[in-house]
Scaffold this active site. Structure first.
Site, PDB file in Angstrom:
ATOM      1  CG  LEU A  34      -2.097  -0.861   1.309  1.00  0.00           C
ATOM      2  CD1 LEU A  34      -2.748  -0.780   2.684  1.00  0.00           C
ATOM      3  CD2 LEU A  34      -3.097  -0.471   0.222  1.00  0.00           C
ATOM      4  N   GLY A  36       2.341   2.488  -2.763  1.00  0.00           N
ATOM      5  CA  GLY A  36       3.035   2.517  -4.054  1.00  0.00           C
ATOM      6  C   GLY A  36       4.436   3.111  -3.979  1.00  0.00           C
ATOM      7  N   GLY A 232      14.716   9.492 -15.812  1.00  0.00           N
ATOM      8  CA  GLY A 232      13.278   9.491 -16.057  1.00  0.00           C
ATOM      9  C   GLY A 232      12.637   8.183 -15.633  1.00  0.00           C
ATOM     10  NE  ARG A 233       8.986   6.501 -11.270  1.00  0.00           N
ATOM     11  CZ  ARG A 233       9.416   5.454 -10.545  1.00  0.00           C
ATOM     12  NH1 ARG A 233      10.669   5.409 -10.135  1.00  0.00           N
ATOM     13  NH2 ARG A 233       8.605   4.461 -10.240  1.00  0.00           N
ATOM     14  CG  HIS A 402       7.132  41.809   9.052  1.00  0.00           C
ATOM     15  ND1 HIS A 402       8.043  41.622   8.034  1.00  0.00           N
ATOM     16  CD2 HIS A 402       7.810  42.341  10.105  1.00  0.00           C
ATOM     17  CE1 HIS A 402       9.236  42.052   8.464  1.00  0.00           C
ATOM     18  NE2 HIS A 402       9.115  42.488   9.706  1.00  0.00           N
TER      19      HIS A 402
HETATM   20  P1  NAD Z   1      13.203  13.816 -15.094  1.00  0.00           P
HETATM   21  O1  NAD Z   1      12.552  13.707 -16.401  1.00  0.00           O
HETATM   22  O2  NAD Z   1      12.796  14.859 -14.127  1.00  0.00           O
HETATM   23  O3  NAD Z   1      14.777  14.019 -15.289  1.00  0.00           O
HETATM   24  C1  NAD Z   1      15.569  13.153 -16.043  1.00  0.00           C
HETATM   25  C2  NAD Z   1      16.779  13.943 -16.459  1.00  0.00           C
HETATM   26  O4  NAD Z   1      17.692  13.072 -17.068  1.00  0.00           O
HETATM   27  C3  NAD Z   1      16.434  15.055 -17.457  1.00  0.00           C
HETATM   28  O5  NAD Z   1      16.999  16.253 -17.007  1.00  0.00           O
HETATM   29  C4  NAD Z   1      17.078  14.535 -18.739  1.00  0.00           C
HETATM   30  O6  NAD Z   1      17.497  15.574 -19.583  1.00  0.00           O
HETATM   31  C5  NAD Z   1      18.251  13.731 -18.176  1.00  0.00           C
HETATM   32  N1  NAD Z   1      18.755  12.734 -19.122  1.00  0.00           N
HETATM   33  C6  NAD Z   1      18.067  11.974 -20.000  1.00  0.00           C
HETATM   34  N2  NAD Z   1      18.906  11.208 -20.706  1.00  0.00           N
HETATM   35  C7  NAD Z   1      20.161  11.470 -20.272  1.00  0.00           C
HETATM   36  C8  NAD Z   1      21.463  11.019 -20.606  1.00  0.00           C
HETATM   37  N3  NAD Z   1      21.640  10.113 -21.588  1.00  0.00           N
HETATM   38  N4  NAD Z   1      22.522  11.511 -19.931  1.00  0.00           N
HETATM   39  C9  NAD Z   1      22.345  12.441 -18.957  1.00  0.00           C
HETATM   40  N5  NAD Z   1      21.140  12.922 -18.616  1.00  0.00           N
HETATM   41  C10 NAD Z   1      20.057  12.442 -19.244  1.00  0.00           C
HETATM   42  O7  NAD Z   1      13.131  12.347 -14.466  1.00  0.00           O
HETATM   43  P2  NAD Z   1      13.508  11.834 -13.010  1.00  0.00           P
HETATM   44  O8  NAD Z   1      14.317  12.836 -12.276  1.00  0.00           O
HETATM   45  O9  NAD Z   1      14.069  10.465 -13.212  1.00  0.00           O
HETATM   46  O10 NAD Z   1      12.085  11.730 -12.332  1.00  0.00           O
HETATM   47  C11 NAD Z   1      11.087  10.861 -12.896  1.00  0.00           C
HETATM   48  C12 NAD Z   1       9.718  11.410 -12.638  1.00  0.00           C
HETATM   49  O11 NAD Z   1       9.415  11.370 -11.260  1.00  0.00           O
HETATM   50  C13 NAD Z   1       9.569  12.838 -13.104  1.00  0.00           C
HETATM   51  O12 NAD Z   1       8.380  12.978 -13.834  1.00  0.00           O
HETATM   52  C14 NAD Z   1       9.512  13.618 -11.820  1.00  0.00           C
HETATM   53  O13 NAD Z   1       8.715  14.780 -11.931  1.00  0.00           O
HETATM   54  C15 NAD Z   1       8.922  12.615 -10.842  1.00  0.00           C
HETATM   55  N6  NAD Z   1       9.401  12.928  -9.504  1.00  0.00           N
HETATM   56  C16 NAD Z   1       8.951  14.040  -8.884  1.00  0.00           C
HETATM   57  C17 NAD Z   1       9.426  14.386  -7.640  1.00  0.00           C
HETATM   58  C18 NAD Z   1       8.952  15.644  -6.975  1.00  0.00           C
HETATM   59  O14 NAD Z   1       7.989  16.215  -7.446  1.00  0.00           O
HETATM   60  N7  NAD Z   1       9.598  16.118  -5.931  1.00  0.00           N
HETATM   61  C19 NAD Z   1      10.396  13.606  -7.014  1.00  0.00           C
HETATM   62  C20 NAD Z   1      10.846  12.479  -7.688  1.00  0.00           C
HETATM   63  C21 NAD Z   1      10.343  12.159  -8.931  1.00  0.00           C
END
Ligand code: NAD
Length: 416
Positions: A34, A36, A232-233, A402
């Site tokens: 639960l 995720g 990324g994901r 403030h």
């Molecule tokens: P992201 O898309 O934010 O960042 C991935 C980064 O990797 C990008 O800047 C991209 O340009 C870079 N990249 C891609 N290929 C590459 C390469 N070959 N060499 C070097 N850099 C490269 O993805 P993430 O950070 O893995 O996060 C995944 C998802 O999870 C996102 O959608 C994010 O918003 C979400 N997330 C959000 C939060 C939050 O809101 N605080 C926290 C964790 C994750």
């Protein structure tokens, strides 16, 4: 009315609780714990680590278990049936899981996302964010591939723990989808805190103990004791049987309309699986929209106003349009620095900045971008102002207490 929800992350479990509160019988099927990704290997454990000075696994686990117990309590409702197992869609009204077939009037898919990797030699020598959260030692040298949200949050945390951190980002700037001014300021602040950041860096291979990369046709190597892959994901489409049901989907996820309904009536998809903004709060808002459609209740959720926060040190947060997204429009921008704010200076949190973007003709606030302490809390005032269509002059007349950090946003609004 009866629904089936597949996936028990923030999209799935919050929608189940909401459905039950509306008197809808709900079957919640999940093959994972639960909460995720968000609770078990994402937002919450990361924040538990942000709050301490060493990777204390016991505390992190205690935080997860306390919150999971809260969700279990929420699911203890006679209208909710929890099923542990991997779900497979059989028809637009039936799902198979744990050896049984379940039927309902509507199905909501909320199976989230999984870490993506790069198709490069040696990628198996890297770890993903979930594995990173389980480290109990602090690597002397950490190399982070990807200067996005996950990469920078871990870079900040491990820098605080004492690692030498290098971030390799493919794009010309970090946080590529964020306001460019904001991203530049964050980069400068992270570099000042000792994090080495290389942008326009293309990682080509991983070898034991080192990352090979190129920049402007020159080859480089970064030695590391731990390599985090944070590029990324991707949507978790595995074993749902989407093709047999003719549900439109691609590598970016399941296609949905504004009601979160797929091309197959009665089957909905919410959250990361739809490939949009991969944020827990977006998933739960998607779930409310889907439920409202199932119940025939219109709502006013505006998916163009989504606050986002990155828990780096310092934090950044934003909502609404970036300056780049306003290209072609006549806009006003207002800026303010934390160092001119009494509370920020008094509490030793003067490293920060805020920018507000507004439409020139009407004065309506379109976006806000904040770097600094408590940015993730302050941003909601901007979200409310944008949602209610406030102008800079209306917002500038609202009295703020403030000394508070919220006065930074007020100062930026007034300087538009
Ligand atoms: P992201 O898309 O934010 O960042 C991935 C980064 O990797 C990008 O800047 C991209 O340009 C870079 N990249 C891609 N290929 C590459 C390469 N070959 N060499 C070097 N850099 C490269 O993805 P993430 O950070 O893995 O996060 C995944 C998802 O999870 C996102 O959608 C994010 O918003 C979400 N997330 C959000 C939060 C939050 O809101 N605080 C926290 C964790 C994750």
């Amino acid at each position: 009315m009866k629904i089936i929800i597949i996936g028990a992350g923030p999209g799935g479990y919050e929608t189940a609780a909401e459905a039950a509160s509306r008197g809808i019988e709900t079957i919640l099927i999940s093959d994972g714990p639960l909460g995720g990704t968000c609770l078990n290997e994402g937002c919450i454990p990361t924040k538990a680590l942000c709050a301490i000075d060493a990777p204390d696994q016991e505390r992190k686990q205690a935080v997860i278990e306390q919150l999971r117990a809260g969700i279990s309590q929420l699911m203890r409702n006679k209208l909710i049936t929890l099923v542990e197992g991997r779900a497979k869609l059989l028809s637009p009204r039936s799902v198979e899981a744990a050896g049984s077939v379940y039927e309902a009037d509507a199905i909501i898919i909320a199976t989230g996302s999984v870490s993506a990797s790069l198709p490069i030699p040696g990628a198996e020598l890297t770890i993903d964010s979930a594995a990173m959260l389980n480290l109990s030692n602090v690597p002397r040298r950490l190399c982070v591939i990807g200067g996005g949200v996950i990469g920078l949050e871990f870079a900040s945390v491990y820098r605080k723990f004492g690692s030498e951190v290098t971030v390799l980002e493919f794009c010309p700037g970090i946080l590529p989808r964020f306001d460019t001014d904001l991203a530049k300021r964050l980069k400068a602040s992270l570099v000042k805190r000792g994090i080495s950041i290389e942008t326009s860096a293309r990682v080509t291979a991983i070898a034991p103990g080192k990352v090979l990369w190129t920049k402007a046709d020159k080859e480089y190597e970064t030695e590391a004791d731990c390599i985090l892959m944070a590029v990324g994901r991707r949507p978790n489409l595995a074993s749902l049987n989407l093709d047999d049901l003719g549900i439109t989907h691609g590598p970016r996820g399941i296609a949905v309309d504004a009601n979160m309904q797929t091309n197959v009536p009665g089957i909905y998809a919410i959250g990361d699986i739809t490939g949009g903004m991969m944020l827990a709060h977006v998933a739960s808002a998607h779930g409310r929209r889907a439920l409202n459609h199932i119940c025939g209740t219109p709502d006013g959720i505006d998916f163009s106003i989504v606050p986002a926060a990155v828990f780096t040190v310092p934090e950044v947060a934003c909502v609404g349009k970036t300056e780049e997204e306003c290209e072609g429009m006549e806009i006003l921008t207002g800026k303010a620095n934390y160092r001119a704010n009494g509370k920020a200076v008094a509490s030793g949190e003067a490293d920060g900045w805020c920018k507000v973007v507004a439409e020139k003709a009407s004065g309506r606030i379109l976006g806000a971008h904040i770097m600094g302490a408590h940015a993730s809390d302050i941003i909601h005032e901007a979200a409310v102002l944008i949602a209610l269509g406030a102008t800079v002059s209306q917002a500038g007349d609202i009295i703020h207490a403030h000394p508070t950090l919220s006065e930074v946003l007020l100062a930026a609004i007034r300087s538009c």
